[in-house]
Every structure is written in C-alpha cells, then in structure tokens.
Motif scaffolding. Structure first.
Motif, PDB file in Angstrom:
ATOM      1  N   MET A 124      -6.830   0.733  -6.625  1.00 48.39           N
ATOM      2  CA  MET A 124      -5.614  -0.094  -6.595  1.00 48.39           C
ATOM      3  C   MET A 124      -5.588  -1.105  -5.468  1.00 48.39           C
ATOM      4  SD  MET A 124      -2.559   2.165  -5.019  1.00 48.39           S
ATOM      5  CE  MET A 124      -3.206   3.787  -5.314  1.00 48.39           C
ATOM      6  N   CYS A 125      -6.426  -0.909  -4.461  1.00 45.05           N
ATOM      7  CA  CYS A 125      -6.378  -1.775  -3.285  1.00 45.05           C
ATOM      8  C   CYS A 125      -7.708  -2.505  -3.104  1.00 45.05           C
ATOM      9  CB  CYS A 125      -6.074  -0.932  -2.041  1.00 45.05           C
ATOM     10  SG  CYS A 125      -6.104  -1.884  -0.505  1.00 45.05           S
ATOM     11  N   PRO A 126      -7.698  -3.827  -3.314  1.00 50.56           N
ATOM     12  CA  PRO A 126      -8.941  -4.590  -3.137  1.00 50.56           C
ATOM     13  C   PRO A 126      -9.545  -4.426  -1.741  1.00 50.56           C
ATOM     14  CG  PRO A 126      -7.244  -5.969  -4.123  1.00 50.56           C
ATOM     15  CD  PRO A 126      -6.582  -4.681  -3.719  1.00 50.56           C
ATOM     16  N   ALA A 127      -8.711  -4.319  -0.725  1.00 43.62           N
ATOM     17  CA  ALA A 127      -9.219  -4.154   0.645  1.00 43.62           C
ATOM     18  C   ALA A 127      -9.941  -2.821   0.783  1.00 43.62           C
ATOM     19  CB  ALA A 127      -8.070  -4.250   1.648  1.00 43.62           C
ATOM     20  N   ALA A 128      -9.367  -1.743   0.263  1.00 42.83           N
ATOM     21  CA  ALA A 128     -10.015  -0.429   0.328  1.00 42.83           C
ATOM     22  C   ALA A 128     -11.344  -0.456  -0.423  1.00 42.83           C
ATOM     23  CB  ALA A 128      -9.098   0.650  -0.237  1.00 42.83           C
ATOM     24  N   PHE A 129     -11.354  -1.107  -1.579  1.00 42.14           N
ATOM     25  CA  PHE A 129     -12.587  -1.224  -2.357  1.00 42.14           C
ATOM     26  C   PHE A 129     -13.666  -1.924  -1.525  1.00 42.14           C
ATOM     27  CE2 PHE A 129     -15.511  -3.363  -5.211  1.00 42.14           C
ATOM     28  CZ  PHE A 129     -15.812  -2.369  -6.136  1.00 42.14           C
ATOM     29  N   ASN A 130     -13.314  -3.055  -0.919  1.00 43.29           N
ATOM     30  CA  ASN A 130     -14.268  -3.819  -0.118  1.00 43.29           C
ATOM     31  C   ASN A 130     -14.749  -3.041   1.104  1.00 43.29           C
ATOM     32  OD1 ASN A 130     -14.018  -5.979  -1.880  1.00 43.29           O
ATOM     33  ND2 ASN A 130     -12.528  -7.050  -0.611  1.00 43.29           N
ATOM     34  N   ILE A 131     -13.855  -2.306   1.737  1.00 43.28           N
ATOM     35  CA  ILE A 131     -14.220  -1.516   2.914  1.00 43.28           C
ATOM     36  C   ILE A 131     -15.228  -0.437   2.534  1.00 43.28           C
ATOM     37  CG2 ILE A 131     -13.336   0.186   4.585  1.00 43.28           C
ATOM     38  CD1 ILE A 131     -10.752  -1.628   4.694  1.00 43.28           C
ATOM     39  N   VAL A 132     -15.002   0.245   1.433  1.00 49.64           N
ATOM     40  CA  VAL A 132     -15.930   1.299   0.998  1.00 49.64           C
ATOM     41  C   VAL A 132     -17.285   0.700   0.631  1.00 49.64           C
ATOM     42  CG1 VAL A 132     -16.377   3.046  -0.786  1.00 49.64           C
ATOM     43  CG2 VAL A 132     -14.147   2.947   0.339  1.00 49.64           C
TER      44      VAL A 132
ATOM     45  N   CYS B 112      -0.283  -1.936  -4.227  1.00 48.72           N
ATOM     46  CA  CYS B 112       0.106  -0.574  -3.851  1.00 48.72           C
ATOM     47  C   CYS B 112       1.596  -0.355  -4.131  1.00 48.72           C
ATOM     48  CB  CYS B 112      -0.234  -0.288  -2.401  1.00 48.72           C
ATOM     49  SG  CYS B 112       0.348  -1.508  -1.211  1.00 48.72           S
ATOM     50  N   CYS B 113       2.405  -1.335  -3.806  1.00 42.28           N
ATOM     51  CA  CYS B 113       3.854  -1.239  -4.007  1.00 42.28           C
ATOM     52  C   CYS B 113       4.237  -1.343  -5.486  1.00 42.28           C
ATOM     53  CB  CYS B 113       4.572  -2.338  -3.242  1.00 42.28           C
ATOM     54  SG  CYS B 113       4.158  -2.424  -1.502  1.00 42.28           S
ATOM     55  N   LYS B 114       3.397  -2.023  -6.250  1.00 44.36           N
ATOM     56  CA  LYS B 114       3.686  -2.230  -7.671  1.00 44.36           C
ATOM     57  C   LYS B 114       3.243  -1.062  -8.542  1.00 44.36           C
ATOM     58  CE  LYS B 114       3.244  -7.223  -7.191  1.00 44.36           C
ATOM     59  NZ  LYS B 114       2.351  -8.363  -7.366  1.00 44.36           N
ATOM     60  N   THR B 115       2.243  -0.299  -8.073  1.00 45.56           N
ATOM     61  CA  THR B 115       1.645   0.711  -8.943  1.00 45.56           C
ATOM     62  C   THR B 115       1.842   2.149  -8.495  1.00 45.56           C
ATOM     63  OG1 THR B 115      -0.485   0.544  -7.804  1.00 45.56           O
ATOM     64  CG2 THR B 115      -0.145  -0.888  -9.732  1.00 45.56           C
ATOM     65  N   THR B 116       2.154   2.360  -7.232  1.00 44.56           N
ATOM     66  CA  THR B 116       2.351   3.727  -6.744  1.00 44.56           C
ATOM     67  C   THR B 116       3.530   3.758  -5.798  1.00 44.56           C
ATOM     68  OG1 THR B 116       0.934   3.423  -4.827  1.00 44.56           O
ATOM     69  CG2 THR B 116      -0.123   4.270  -6.810  1.00 44.56           C
ATOM     70  N   GLY B 117       3.978   4.935  -5.520  1.00 45.65           N
ATOM     71  CA  GLY B 117       5.049   5.099  -4.543  1.00 45.65           C
ATOM     72  C   GLY B 117       4.570   5.994  -3.423  1.00 45.65           C
ATOM     73  N   PRO B 118       5.050   5.756  -2.218  1.00 49.86           N
ATOM     74  CA  PRO B 118       4.634   6.569  -1.085  1.00 49.86           C
ATOM     75  C   PRO B 118       5.344   7.916  -1.055  1.00 49.86           C
ATOM     76  CG  PRO B 118       6.316   5.052  -0.393  1.00 49.86           C
ATOM     77  CD  PRO B 118       6.009   4.730  -1.840  1.00 49.86           C
ATOM     78  N   LEU B 119       4.794   8.830  -0.276  1.00 44.68           N
ATOM     79  CA  LEU B 119       5.509  10.058   0.062  1.00 44.68           C
ATOM     80  C   LEU B 119       6.511   9.700   1.155  1.00 44.68           C
ATOM     81  CD1 LEU B 119       2.590  12.624   0.460  1.00 44.68           C
ATOM     82  CD2 LEU B 119       3.987  12.183  -1.555  1.00 44.68           C
ATOM     83  N   PHE B 120       7.652  10.314   1.117  1.00 47.05           N
ATOM     84  CA  PHE B 120       8.662  10.115   2.155  1.00 47.05           C
ATOM     85  C   PHE B 120       8.780  11.407   2.947  1.00 47.05           C
ATOM     86  CE2 PHE B 120       9.611   6.707  -0.650  1.00 47.05           C
ATOM     87  CZ  PHE B 120      10.377   5.776   0.040  1.00 47.05           C
ATOM     88  N   THR B 121       8.466  11.337   4.241  1.00 44.10           N
ATOM     89  CA  THR B 121       8.619  12.504   5.110  1.00 44.10           C
ATOM     90  C   THR B 121      10.096  12.639   5.488  1.00 44.10           C
ATOM     91  OG1 THR B 121       8.314  11.249   7.149  1.00 44.10           O
ATOM     92  CG2 THR B 121       6.296  12.136   6.086  1.00 44.10           C
ATOM     93  N   ASP B 122      10.434  13.758   6.095  1.00 46.52           N
ATOM     94  CA  ASP B 122      11.811  13.938   6.573  1.00 46.52           C
ATOM     95  C   ASP B 122      12.173  12.860   7.595  1.00 46.52           C
ATOM     96  OD1 ASP B 122      12.076  16.165   4.933  1.00 46.52           O
ATOM     97  OD2 ASP B 122      11.688  17.609   6.547  1.00 46.52           O
ATOM     98  N   LYS B 123      11.206  12.524   8.457  1.00 47.94           N
ATOM     99  CA  LYS B 123      11.463  11.474   9.457  1.00 47.94           C
ATOM    100  C   LYS B 123      11.691  10.125   8.777  1.00 47.94           C
ATOM    101  CE  LYS B 123       9.005  13.336  13.440  1.00 47.94           C
ATOM    102  NZ  LYS B 123       7.891  13.158  14.378  1.00 47.94           N
ATOM    103  N   ASP B 124      10.913   9.837   7.726  1.00 44.01           N
ATOM    104  CA  ASP B 124      11.105   8.589   6.982  1.00 44.01           C
ATOM    105  C   ASP B 124      12.513   8.541   6.402  1.00 44.01           C
ATOM    106  OD1 ASP B 124       8.406   7.786   7.326  1.00 44.01           O
ATOM    107  OD2 ASP B 124       7.795   8.769   5.460  1.00 44.01           O
TER     108      ASP B 124
END
Length: 164
Positions: A147-155, A57-69
């Motif tokens: 992008m996330c093996p854990a998300a894939f497995n959960i679904v 996740c960190c290698k392939t995408t970037g998060p949204l940053f909120t004002d609080k972040d």
C-alpha cells in the motif's frame, strides 16, 4: 502517482515470496548495523516521497488507536473519551480500537489530515521503516509494501544493499 498506486498491489504480490525469504534470512542473521541502514534508507526515501500526493495508507487502512491516542484526540475535540470512541471507533477482531470505516474520517480531499498534530501513534510512525529492531516487524512490512510506495522502495533498496 495514480498509476503507481494501481500497480503497487500487483508489484508487491510479485515480490512477496522473494521478500518473505529475505526477511526470514534477516531474522536468522541480522546485520550488525541494520537499524542505521534502515534509518538511512528511510530518510533518503522520504526526501523523494511526498505523502500528500499519495495518502494511500489513509485511504485503504485504518490505524490502531491506543488508549493514549484516544485520550489525546478526544481532548483535541473537547469530547469525552467514550463519546470519541462511540463516534469514530470500533473494536476489531484483535480487540484493538480501529476506525469504523476507511478511508480515514480525518482525511481531507486535499490529502491533509485534520488531526495531524494529534494523530495516532500508528500514523506518526507509518510505514515503520525507521523503527529499531526492524527485522522484528517483517510481517507488518510485507503488508505495508502493498500500500505504500515508499515502503516498497525502501525494501527494494534494502535488498540491493544487504549482501545475500
């Protein structure tokens, strides 16, 4: 892990239509205890999954940053908010603050996050599989399984456990 990460986009692509139909059905008729099931699946998966061995996740995408972040992380760096924005962020096509580039600036070679204690909300909650009203974020989940093996497995486990 490397082999899995290489094959994950194709696996997700192969399952995309099946997953899309499954989530459409979930939105129409949401099982009563879906939030409890998702919490259980999330916890089970993350007992087996070591994010530090992946960090895709960190290698392939970037998060949204909120004002609080932005406020919290700028304070962590002892920077003015605007200086933090100018140094690390840009505004994307949806008018959200995101990283200027990926992989994430704050990801170390050892897959550790240098701002882990103050990381953005999007990072803390990723892959969002334990979120309440999970059925409302199916489009996001469809992206995350690629992008996330854990998300894939959960679904995949979710499809096994929820009657068709």
């Amino acid at each position: 892990m490397e082999d899995l990460l290489k094959s994950l986009p194709q696996l997700a692509k192969d399952k995309h239509n099946e997953n899309k139909k499954f989530f459409a059905k979930l939105r129409k008729k949401t099982p009563k205890k879906l939030d409890y099931l998702m919490q259980e699946l999330h916890e089970e998966e993350f007992e087996r999954t070591d994010c530090l061995s992946c960090a895709n996740c960190c290698k392939t995408t970037g998060p949204l940053f909120t004002d609080k972040d932005i406020t919290r992380i700028a304070k962590h760096f002892r920077m003015k908010e605007q200086a933090f924005i100018d140094t690390y962020l840009r505004i994307d096509e949806d008018n959200d603050y995101v990283l200027q580039s990926v992989p994430c600036t704050f990801l170390g070679a050892d897959n550790y996050c240098s701002i882990y204690e103050v990381r953005p909300k999007a990072c803390r909650e990723f892959p969002h599989t334990d979120r309440k009203k999970f059925q409302q974020i199916s489009n996001l989940t469809l992206k995350n399984v690629a992008m996330c093996p854990a998300a894939f497995n959960i679904v995949e486990e979710m499809k096994r456990r929820i009657p068709k």
